[in-house]
Design an enzyme around this catalytic site. Structure first.
Site, PDB file in Angstrom:
ATOM      1  N   SER A  40     -55.581  -3.350 -86.610  1.00  0.00           N
ATOM      2  CA  SER A  40     -55.434  -3.384 -85.163  1.00  0.00           C
ATOM      3  C   SER A  40     -56.272  -2.264 -84.532  1.00  0.00           C
ATOM      4  O   SER A  40     -57.482  -2.213 -84.755  1.00  0.00           O
ATOM      5  CB  SER A  40     -53.955  -3.287 -84.793  1.00  0.00           C
ATOM      6  N   ASP A  94     -53.585 -15.074 -83.519  1.00  0.00           N
ATOM      7  CA  ASP A  94     -53.713 -13.696 -83.057  1.00  0.00           C
ATOM      8  C   ASP A  94     -54.621 -13.681 -81.834  1.00  0.00           C
ATOM      9  O   ASP A  94     -55.705 -14.267 -81.862  1.00  0.00           O
ATOM     10  CB  ASP A  94     -54.316 -12.831 -84.169  1.00  0.00           C
ATOM     11  N   HIS A 154     -50.607 -11.380 -85.799  1.00  0.00           N
ATOM     12  CA  HIS A 154     -50.959  -9.965 -85.772  1.00  0.00           C
ATOM     13  C   HIS A 154     -49.911  -9.151 -86.517  1.00  0.00           C
ATOM     14  O   HIS A 154     -48.727  -9.438 -86.451  1.00  0.00           O
ATOM     15  CB  HIS A 154     -51.051  -9.498 -84.318  1.00  0.00           C
TER      16      HIS A 154
END
Length: 340
Positions: free
Chosen positions: A166, A262, A292
């Site tokens: 991320s 995502d 995610h």
């Protein structure tokens, strides 16, 4: 797969019920300190319990402004004299606002054990207390520290990979560009980018398709960036949005790991294409049915462990300079150039 994996779908339903009942408050409605505590607490529920490795150390790394940041070193065994270990410099996710050494400790341990390498996980400073580009500068100074002092901890500065998930993947991608441009830094052999944010603006089709109801919400993303950025001008800086870099030629080979559902998946695909066009070896692993943060969901879905095993294979190959092998789990694999 036409929808999220059944185990992921059950998790999403639980999150939705919690939000509707008021027992779960979205991060963007919390003060940063409370958001960090909630994020760390939820991480304990998602991840499998991972016992300490044979060699773990707490470190304090010096930064350019005189501050020190905490870091943790994980290794399957203590380095032997004259035999330093290859090392993965890892930046945790959390939108530059949440996330910690604690939230990503199981992931660091599992990567170190599976790849037989050291993992240096760094607690770069978070927003809003520390605005852009502090997080990037902390990551850059951590890489420089390995080059200067890593051997003292048994780390091989000639065998470095950089990675993150991320926001940590954003930092890793930007760090790969900085390492190309600054000869004072060690040159990484691989950049591991797990569902990274890479774009200046979150307007790709995947943001519209998956920006609500798939754990990472569009409102949360913008809350993160409001905390982190000083203004819209920062969005066009490649240290925040690596897709804005004028050229990616000469950066380290890349392994990009993306979940199907995502909001950031289109950014990952676009970055893989830009790397390919620049002549950089890149491999993209797309995991159907995943969302995610799935790498840290070993307590929810077996695919998390499968993906970590596939990543470990690529790390071993990069450190040895030899061929990797295809992922054992069902993924869509796209390669360009040659990581093998």
């Amino acid at each position: 797969m036409t929808g999220p994996h059944p185990d992921i779908a059950a998790l999403l339903e639980m999150v939705e019920v919690g939000t509707e009942s008021g027992s779960r408050v979205p991060l963007q409605h919390l003060a940063p300190d409370r958001a960090r505590a909630d994020f760390d607490a939820s991480s304990l529920l998602l991840e499998v319990e991972t016992p300490p490795l044979a060699h773990e150390r707490a470190l304090l790394l010096p930064m350019r402004d005189g501050a020190g940041i905490e870091a943790r070193l994980y290794a399957p065994g203590a380095p032997r004299p004259g035999s330093p270990l290859p090392v993965l410099l890892y930046m945790h996710g959390g939108g530059f606002v949440v996330g910690s050494l604690a939230s990503h400790e199981p992931l660091g341990r599992r990567l170190a054990a599976a790849a037989g390498c050291a993992v240096l996980s760094v607690a770069y400073r978070l927003a809003p207390e520390h605005k852009f580009p502090t997080a990037f500068e902390d990551a850059e100074d951590s890489l420089a520290w390995i080059g200067r002092h890593g051997i003292e901890e048994g780390l091989d500065a000639a065998r470095i990979a950089i990675g993150g998930d991320s926001a940590g993947g954003t930092l890793a991608a930007a760090l790969a560009i900085a390492a190309r441009d600054d000869g004072r830094h060690p040159r990484p052999l691989l950049q591991l980018l797990a569902y990274p944010g890479l774009s200046a603006w979150q307007d790709a089709p995947s943001h519209r398709a998956f920006g609500k109801g798939y754990l990472l919400e569009q409102d949360t993303i913008q809350w993160f960036f409001h905390q982190y950025l000083r203004g819209d001008a920062d969005r066009r800086d490649w240290r925040f949005a690596p897709l804005e870099a004028p050229s990616l030629a000469g950066v380290a080979p890349a392994l990009i790991v993306l979940p199907e559902f995502d909001p950031l998946v289109d950014e990952g695909r676009a970055y893989a294409e830009k790397l390919q066009c620049a002549g950089v070896p890149v491999e993209l692993l797309l995991y159907p049915g995943m969302i995610h943060e799935f790498l840290r969901m070993g307590n929810v879905v077996d695919t998390a462990g499968d993906a970590l095993a596939a990543i470990a294979v690529r790390l071993v190959a990069a450190f040895r300079g030899g061929p990797g092998t295809p992922a054992a789990s069902p993924v869509d694999i796209e390669t360009s150039g040659s990581l093998y």
